[in-house]
Write an enzyme that holds these catalytic residues in place. Structure first.
Site, PDB file in Angstrom:
ATOM      1  N   LYS A 126      -9.500  12.450   1.264  1.00 23.74           N
ATOM      2  CA  LYS A 126      -8.633  11.290   1.009  1.00 23.74           C
ATOM      3  C   LYS A 126      -7.559  11.743   0.021  1.00 23.74           C
ATOM      4  O   LYS A 126      -7.757  12.703  -0.716  1.00 23.74           O
ATOM      5  CB  LYS A 126      -9.455  10.152   0.395  1.00 23.74           C
ATOM      6  CG  LYS A 126      -8.802   8.795   0.513  1.00 23.74           C
ATOM      7  CD  LYS A 126      -9.065   8.150   1.866  1.00 23.74           C
ATOM      8  CE  LYS A 126      -8.206   6.939   2.079  1.00 23.74           C
ATOM      9  NZ  LYS A 126      -8.545   6.233   3.322  1.00 23.74           N
ATOM     10  N   ASP A 166      -2.910   5.052   5.101  1.00 17.75           N
ATOM     11  CA  ASP A 166      -3.841   4.092   4.477  1.00 17.75           C
ATOM     12  C   ASP A 166      -2.937   3.037   3.841  1.00 17.75           C
ATOM     13  O   ASP A 166      -1.767   2.904   4.247  1.00 17.75           O
ATOM     14  CB  ASP A 166      -4.741   4.789   3.447  1.00 17.75           C
ATOM     15  CG  ASP A 166      -5.878   3.904   2.942  1.00 17.75           C
ATOM     16  OD1 ASP A 166      -6.835   3.664   3.685  1.00 17.75           O
ATOM     17  OD2 ASP A 166      -5.794   3.407   1.790  1.00 17.75           O
TER      18      ASP A 166
HETATM   19  P1  NDP Z   1      -1.693  -1.865   4.577  1.00 22.43           P
HETATM   20  O1  NDP Z   1      -0.929  -1.285   3.462  1.00 22.43           O
HETATM   21  O2  NDP Z   1      -1.116  -1.890   5.935  1.00 22.43           O
HETATM   22  O3  NDP Z   1      -2.093  -3.381   4.212  1.00 22.43           O
HETATM   23  C1  NDP Z   1      -2.821  -3.684   3.076  1.00 22.43           C
HETATM   24  C2  NDP Z   1      -2.918  -5.195   2.931  1.00 22.43           C
HETATM   25  O4  NDP Z   1      -3.764  -5.521   1.844  1.00 22.43           O
HETATM   26  C3  NDP Z   1      -1.574  -5.834   2.622  1.00 22.43           C
HETATM   27  O5  NDP Z   1      -1.574  -7.140   3.123  1.00 22.43           O
HETATM   28  C4  NDP Z   1      -1.564  -5.834   1.096  1.00 22.43           C
HETATM   29  O6  NDP Z   1      -0.718  -6.795   0.530  1.00 22.43           O
HETATM   30  C5  NDP Z   1      -3.011  -6.159   0.800  1.00 22.43           C
HETATM   31  N1  NDP Z   1      -3.406  -5.582  -0.491  1.00 22.43           N
HETATM   32  C6  NDP Z   1      -3.224  -4.303  -0.922  1.00 22.43           C
HETATM   33  N2  NDP Z   1      -3.693  -4.144  -2.168  1.00 22.43           N
HETATM   34  C7  NDP Z   1      -4.181  -5.353  -2.523  1.00 22.43           C
HETATM   35  C8  NDP Z   1      -4.791  -5.837  -3.695  1.00 22.43           C
HETATM   36  N3  NDP Z   1      -5.008  -5.048  -4.756  1.00 22.43           N
HETATM   37  N4  NDP Z   1      -5.176  -7.140  -3.713  1.00 22.43           N
HETATM   38  C9  NDP Z   1      -4.956  -7.949  -2.640  1.00 22.43           C
HETATM   39  N5  NDP Z   1      -4.375  -7.532  -1.507  1.00 22.43           N
HETATM   40  C10 NDP Z   1      -3.995  -6.265  -1.453  1.00 22.43           C
HETATM   41  O7  NDP Z   1      -3.116  -1.129   4.569  1.00 22.43           O
HETATM   42  P2  NDP Z   1      -4.191  -1.041   5.723  1.00 22.43           P
HETATM   43  O8  NDP Z   1      -4.229  -2.314   6.494  1.00 22.43           O
HETATM   44  O9  NDP Z   1      -4.010   0.233   6.418  1.00 22.43           O
HETATM   45  O10 NDP Z   1      -5.547  -0.902   4.877  1.00 22.43           O
HETATM   46  C11 NDP Z   1      -6.299  -2.032   4.441  1.00 22.43           C
HETATM   47  C12 NDP Z   1      -7.704  -1.590   4.085  1.00 22.43           C
HETATM   48  O11 NDP Z   1      -8.338  -0.996   5.236  1.00 22.43           O
HETATM   49  C13 NDP Z   1      -7.801  -0.534   2.979  1.00 22.43           C
HETATM   50  O12 NDP Z   1      -9.010  -0.738   2.268  1.00 22.43           O
HETATM   51  C14 NDP Z   1      -7.894   0.763   3.774  1.00 22.43           C
HETATM   52  O13 NDP Z   1      -8.515   1.782   3.019  1.00 22.43           O
HETATM   53  C15 NDP Z   1      -8.785   0.312   4.923  1.00 22.43           C
HETATM   54  N6  NDP Z   1      -8.726   1.139   6.117  1.00 22.43           N
HETATM   55  C16 NDP Z   1      -7.541   1.381   6.766  1.00 22.43           C
HETATM   56  C17 NDP Z   1      -7.526   2.125   7.919  1.00 22.43           C
HETATM   57  C18 NDP Z   1      -6.303   2.314   8.728  1.00 22.43           C
HETATM   58  O14 NDP Z   1      -6.395   2.863   9.841  1.00 22.43           O
HETATM   59  N7  NDP Z   1      -5.133   1.883   8.288  1.00 22.43           N
HETATM   60  C19 NDP Z   1      -8.761   2.763   8.428  1.00 22.43           C
HETATM   61  C20 NDP Z   1      -9.961   2.379   7.723  1.00 22.43           C
HETATM   62  C21 NDP Z   1      -9.910   1.624   6.596  1.00 22.43           C
HETATM   63  P3  NDP Z   1       0.756  -6.383  -0.007  1.00 22.43           P
HETATM   64  O15 NDP Z   1       1.630  -6.388   1.204  1.00 22.43           O
HETATM   65  O16 NDP Z   1       1.082  -7.430  -1.004  1.00 22.43           O
HETATM   66  O17 NDP Z   1       0.610  -5.029  -0.636  1.00 22.43           O
END
Ligand code: NDP
Length: 446
Positions: A126, A166
């Protein structure tokens, strides 16, 4: 064996004081594998646990870049190469101001086991930086990505370490990162990154894979209990990559999704979330989720993220970030009649929240199994890159379907054999641990 695991946990605590997220995930994994250690004491005798909790390599580097005003900015970049027993290190890059060593070590540790569960040949890693792409121009994001890759490129490669996206790293960032890698190396090593655009060796269905895979897993879990997902009310957090495609597939299965959120707050739409509007706000305009309520009169916007778990639902899908569901939120969900929780984000539920769900017999799909569809499809992207071919969307989606079913069945089988029948947390941990541990034994002391 319980005492031995406690001793290892004490050691990890002493050596990694302050790394709360890392300590929490290590505790979750190690405490669930005790029955496996009892069956095979070689894991203890050859110090597999102690070796697994130590990163193979950590790279920390300076990332200098210039903003649009010509001012010099500095960020800290990281790559954690956690475990390469079953394949090249594989895992995403996160760009977010909260990024630190503890969070990345927790994510890398989880990734090792998640990747093992996919059945594909990938180790775990990571990385990322404490850089916030929010509010930055495309030009600034490009300058940052180029500087980040100028250092990272020394440490990665298609057979060494293959990063992906991510939080904060989507198609735009992967494009800039790949462009810089290609320029420096003067070689089209497409397999060095996944999540690429489909016109430059990316895989169809990779964008959708984590969210779709989550729903395939949850549906397997519900079907097993004779529960039909059709008509169920679903609460989703987040509005990024995982949340968007989790909503899309939940709706395709006939469920009604009533919420989504970002880091400022959440929207509740009693008519069901209008996903086209969310995509327009988040993917096209890069706006805030509160704009949704301005065009959907029945929808309510609430500041703050925690309230999303007080909305009445049958199924909860946390898809934003770690530690979103604490004990208090878990209690609210159970009091409101939740039947199943599926983790789309990594470690979105705290350990006491998970224990509470399990005590209350809530079906619980743990992240490392339920959200493995993203990395599984990344491995399929690597396979396509190796054969210099691109598979159809349907072919990739069909494979994703099968992989998620296999992961569910493997977690279930191991839960039944070693823990309690519905304890998919233990089942997934044991299935993954056994695979990685056996390969580490086969490789000798390296
Ligand atoms: P994105 O950046 O596309 O989206 C993240 C989302 O979560 C946004 O809506 C963001 O809001 C919100 N967010 C981020 N940080 C916080 C916080 N501290 N408190 C509240 N909301 C928050 O990321 P992903 O969708 O790719 O990833 C989301 C989760 O899924 C993570 O935990 C990631 O590790 C996990 N994941 C992702 C994978 C992938 O293929 N993308 C695979 C497996 C797991 P804002 O727009 O305000 O930042």
């Amino acid at each position: 064996m319980k005492q031995y695991v406690q001793d290892v946990l004490e050691l990890v605590k002493r050596r990694n004081a302050e790394q709360t997220e890392f300590l929490s995930t290590v505790k979750e994994v190690l405490t669930t594998v005790v029955p496996l250690l009892e069956e095979n004491p070689r894991y203890r005798d050859e110090k597999i646990l102690e070796r697994m909790v130590e990163c193979e390599r950590i790279i920390i580097f300076r990332v200098p870049w210039q903003d649009d005003k010509g001012e010099i900015q500095l960020n800290r970049g990281y790559r954690i190469q956690m475990n390469s027993a079953i394949g090249p290190y594989k895992g995403g890059l996160r760009f977010h101001p909260s990024v630190n060593l503890s969070i990345l070590k927790f994510l890398a540790f989880e990734q090792v086991f998640k990747n093992a569960l996919t059945g594909l040949p990938i180790g775990g890693g990571k990385g990322g930086a404490d850089f916030d792409p929010k509010g930055k121009s495309d030009n600034e994001v490009m300058h940052f990505c180029q500087s980040f890759m100028t250092e990272l490129c020394r440490h990665i490669g298609p057979n060494v370490d293959v990063p992906a996206g991510d939080i904060g790293v989507g198609g735009r960032e992967i494009g800039y990162l790949f462009g810089q890698y290609k320029r420096i190396r003067d070689s089209y090593d497409a397999g060095v990154l996944t999540g690429k655009g489909v016109d430059y060796w990316g895989s169809l269905a990779r964008t959708e894979a984590t969210g779709y895979g989550l729903l395939y897993f949850v549906k397997n879990m519900l079907d097993d209990k004779g529960i039909d997902i059709k008509g169920k009310t679903v609460v989703v957090s987040g509005s990024g990559n995982v949340a968007t495609y989790a909503i899309e597939k939940a709706q395709a299965f006939g469920a009604k999704v009533v919420t989504c959120s970002d880091s400022n707050g959440y929207v509740y739409d009693p008519d069901g979330i209008d996903l086209a509007a969310v995509k327009e706000i988040k993917q096209v305009r890069r706006g805030r989720i509160k704009e949704y309520a301005q065009t959907h009169p029945k929808a309510e916007y609430h500041e703050g993220c925690k309230g999303v778990w007080t909305v009445k639902c049958d199924i909860a899908l946390p898809c934003a970030t770690q530690s979103e569901i604490d004990l208090e939120s878990a209690k609210a969900l159970v009091a409101n009649g939740v039947q199943a929780v599926g983790e789309g984000a990594n470690m979105p539920s705290t350990l006491d929240a998970i224990a509470y769900f399990q005590e209350n017999k809530i079906l619980f799909a743990p992240a490392k199994a339920a959200n493995a569809g993203g990395v599984a499809t990344s491995a399929l992207e690597m396979a396509q890159n190796s054969e210099r071919l691109q598979w159809t969307f349907e072919e990739v989606d069909e494979r994703l379907h099968r992989i998620m079913k296999n992961i569910y069945e493997s977690a279930k089988r191991n839960a039944e054999k070693y823990a309690a029948p519905d304890d998919l947390v233990a089942g997934a941990n044991i299935a993954a641990f056994k695979k990685v541990a056996d390969v580490m034994l086969a490789h000798g002391l390296v």
